[in-house]
Motif scaffolding. Structure first.
Motif, mmCIF file in Angstrom:
data_model
loop_
_atom_site.group_PDB
_atom_site.id
_atom_site.type_symbol
_atom_site.label_atom_id
_atom_site.label_comp_id
_atom_site.label_asym_id
_atom_site.label_seq_id
_atom_site.Cartn_x
_atom_site.Cartn_y
_atom_site.Cartn_z
ATOM 1 N N ILE A 31 0.858 -1.302 -0.241
ATOM 2 C CA ILE A 31 -0.089 -0.153 -0.125
ATOM 3 C C ILE A 31 0.955 1.317 -0.059
ATOM 4 O O ILE A 31 0.484 2.256 -0.792
ATOM 5 N N VAL A 32 1.920 1.227 0.776
ATOM 6 C CA VAL A 32 2.789 2.551 0.927
ATOM 7 C C VAL A 32 3.507 2.641 -0.420
ATOM 8 O O VAL A 32 3.364 3.817 -0.702
ATOM 9 N N THR A 33 4.037 1.646 -0.784
ATOM 10 C CA THR A 33 4.889 1.833 -2.116
ATOM 11 C C THR A 33 3.914 2.110 -3.460
ATOM 12 O O THR A 33 4.613 2.608 -4.190
ATOM 13 N N SER A 34 2.693 1.684 -3.234
ATOM 14 C CA SER A 34 2.003 1.944 -4.560
ATOM 15 C C SER A 34 1.344 3.314 -4.603
ATOM 16 O O SER A 34 1.135 3.796 -5.599
ATOM 17 N N ILE A 35 1.608 4.254 -3.533
ATOM 18 C CA ILE A 35 1.135 5.550 -3.650
ATOM 19 C C ILE A 35 2.235 6.310 -4.093
ATOM 20 O O ILE A 35 2.053 7.240 -4.740
ATOM 21 N N GLY A 40 6.213 2.687 -6.995
ATOM 22 C CA GLY A 40 5.193 1.769 -7.016
ATOM 23 C C GLY A 40 5.118 0.477 -7.758
ATOM 24 O O GLY A 40 4.383 -0.435 -7.656
ATOM 25 N N LEU A 41 6.171 0.306 -8.223
ATOM 26 C CA LEU A 41 6.813 -0.430 -9.135
ATOM 27 C C LEU A 41 7.008 -1.920 -8.302
ATOM 28 O O LEU A 41 6.749 -3.203 -8.623
ATOM 29 N N ILE A 42 7.442 -1.718 -7.260
ATOM 30 C CA ILE A 42 7.800 -2.823 -6.175
ATOM 31 C C ILE A 42 6.411 -3.188 -5.689
ATOM 32 O O ILE A 42 6.480 -4.408 -5.415
ATOM 33 N N ALA A 43 5.556 -2.437 -5.746
ATOM 34 C CA ALA A 43 4.296 -3.010 -5.143
ATOM 35 C C ALA A 43 3.586 -4.104 -5.807
ATOM 36 O O ALA A 43 2.964 -5.048 -5.496
ATOM 37 N N LEU A 80 -4.758 -0.587 -5.825
ATOM 38 C CA LEU A 80 -4.007 0.430 -5.942
ATOM 39 C C LEU A 80 -3.112 0.606 -7.428
ATOM 40 O O LEU A 80 -3.035 1.513 -8.058
ATOM 41 N N CYS A 81 -2.350 -0.617 -7.349
ATOM 42 C CA CYS A 81 -1.288 -0.623 -8.494
ATOM 43 C C CYS A 81 -2.248 -0.762 -9.825
ATOM 44 O O CYS A 81 -1.874 -0.180 -10.867
ATOM 45 N N ILE A 82 -3.285 -1.390 -10.165
ATOM 46 C CA ILE A 82 -4.260 -1.441 -10.859
ATOM 47 C C ILE A 82 -4.902 -0.302 -11.380
ATOM 48 O O ILE A 82 -5.125 0.212 -12.338
ATOM 49 N N LEU A 83 -5.162 0.462 -10.400
ATOM 50 C CA LEU A 83 -5.765 1.744 -10.635
ATOM 51 C C LEU A 83 -4.740 2.919 -11.166
ATOM 52 O O LEU A 83 -5.077 3.646 -11.847
ATOM 53 N N TRP A 84 -3.491 2.859 -10.695
ATOM 54 C CA TRP A 84 -2.502 3.508 -11.319
ATOM 55 C C TRP A 84 -2.323 3.369 -12.823
ATOM 56 O O TRP A 84 -2.350 4.234 -13.583
ATOM 57 N N VAL A 85 -2.220 2.098 -13.292
ATOM 58 C CA VAL A 85 -2.439 1.657 -14.626
ATOM 59 C C VAL A 85 -3.372 2.131 -15.256
ATOM 60 O O VAL A 85 -3.201 2.694 -16.380
ATOM 61 N N VAL A 86 -4.649 1.902 -14.900
ATOM 62 C CA VAL A 86 -5.877 2.441 -15.360
ATOM 63 C C VAL A 86 -5.666 3.953 -15.666
ATOM 64 O O VAL A 86 -6.129 4.369 -16.626
ATOM 65 N N GLY A 87 -5.422 4.431 -14.550
ATOM 66 C CA GLY A 87 -5.254 5.958 -14.633
ATOM 67 C C GLY A 87 -4.405 6.589 -15.717
ATOM 68 O O GLY A 87 -4.467 7.692 -16.505
ATOM 69 N N ILE A 88 -2.978 5.869 -15.658
ATOM 70 C CA ILE A 88 -2.282 6.484 -16.865
ATOM 71 C C ILE A 88 -2.620 6.150 -17.949
ATOM 72 O O ILE A 88 -2.322 6.678 -18.991
ATOM 73 N N GLY A 89 -3.175 4.875 -18.239
ATOM 74 C CA GLY A 89 -3.662 4.587 -19.708
ATOM 75 C C GLY A 89 -4.913 5.507 -19.892
ATOM 76 O O GLY A 89 -4.870 5.841 -21.137
ATOM 77 N N ALA A 90 -5.878 5.776 -19.190
ATOM 78 C CA ALA A 90 -6.818 6.932 -19.496
ATOM 79 C C ALA A 90 -6.213 8.263 -19.715
ATOM 80 O O ALA A 90 -6.580 8.847 -20.807
ATOM 81 N N MET A 91 -5.070 8.572 -19.243
ATOM 82 C CA MET A 91 -4.480 9.967 -19.398
ATOM 83 C C MET A 91 -3.636 9.859 -20.818
ATOM 84 O O MET A 91 -3.703 10.757 -21.763
ATOM 85 N N MET A 92 -3.059 8.771 -21.189
ATOM 86 C CA MET A 92 -2.437 8.569 -22.421
ATOM 87 C C MET A 92 -3.406 8.396 -23.555
ATOM 88 O O MET A 92 -3.267 8.960 -24.678
#
Length: 96
Positions: A31-35, A40-43, A80-92
């Motif tokens: 949780i801490v590293t995904s933020i 966050g790659l470590i998460a 949280l990791c999946i949300l980061w990927v989805v968020g970055i994909g949506a921005m791209m």
């Protein structure tokens, strides 16, 4: 002179489950590293390992609460990791 009464026998401590403790620690770390961006790659490594350890710990005696907490925190870290990927994909996709 009288001697003091010896201490009453202590109750046996409940067995600890190292897998459950490891699952909880890895879940919290995921949780801490995904933020944190880039770290966050470590998460992505910590969260699945924490989930596996938690599921294995549920089958062993002792530490059932810790195992459930480890499963929950690892699942939150993975989410949280999946949300980061989805968020970055949506921005791209917005930049195309």
């Amino acid at each position: 002179m009288t001697t003091p009464d010896p201490l009453p026998p202590s109750a046996d401590a409940a067995p600890t489950n190292g897998l459950a403790i490891g699952s909880l620690v890895l879940g919290i770390l995921s949780i801490v590293t995904s933020i944190i961006p880039f770290i966050g790659l470590i998460a992505w490594i910590l969260a699945p390992i924490g989930l596996i350890l938690g599921l294995m710990a549920r089958k062993k005696p002792g530490g059932q609460g810790l195992a459930i907490a480890g499963i929950a925190t690892s699942a939150i870290g993975l989410l949280l990791c999946i949300l980061w990927v989805v968020g970055i994909g949506a921005m791209m996709a917005g930049y195309s």
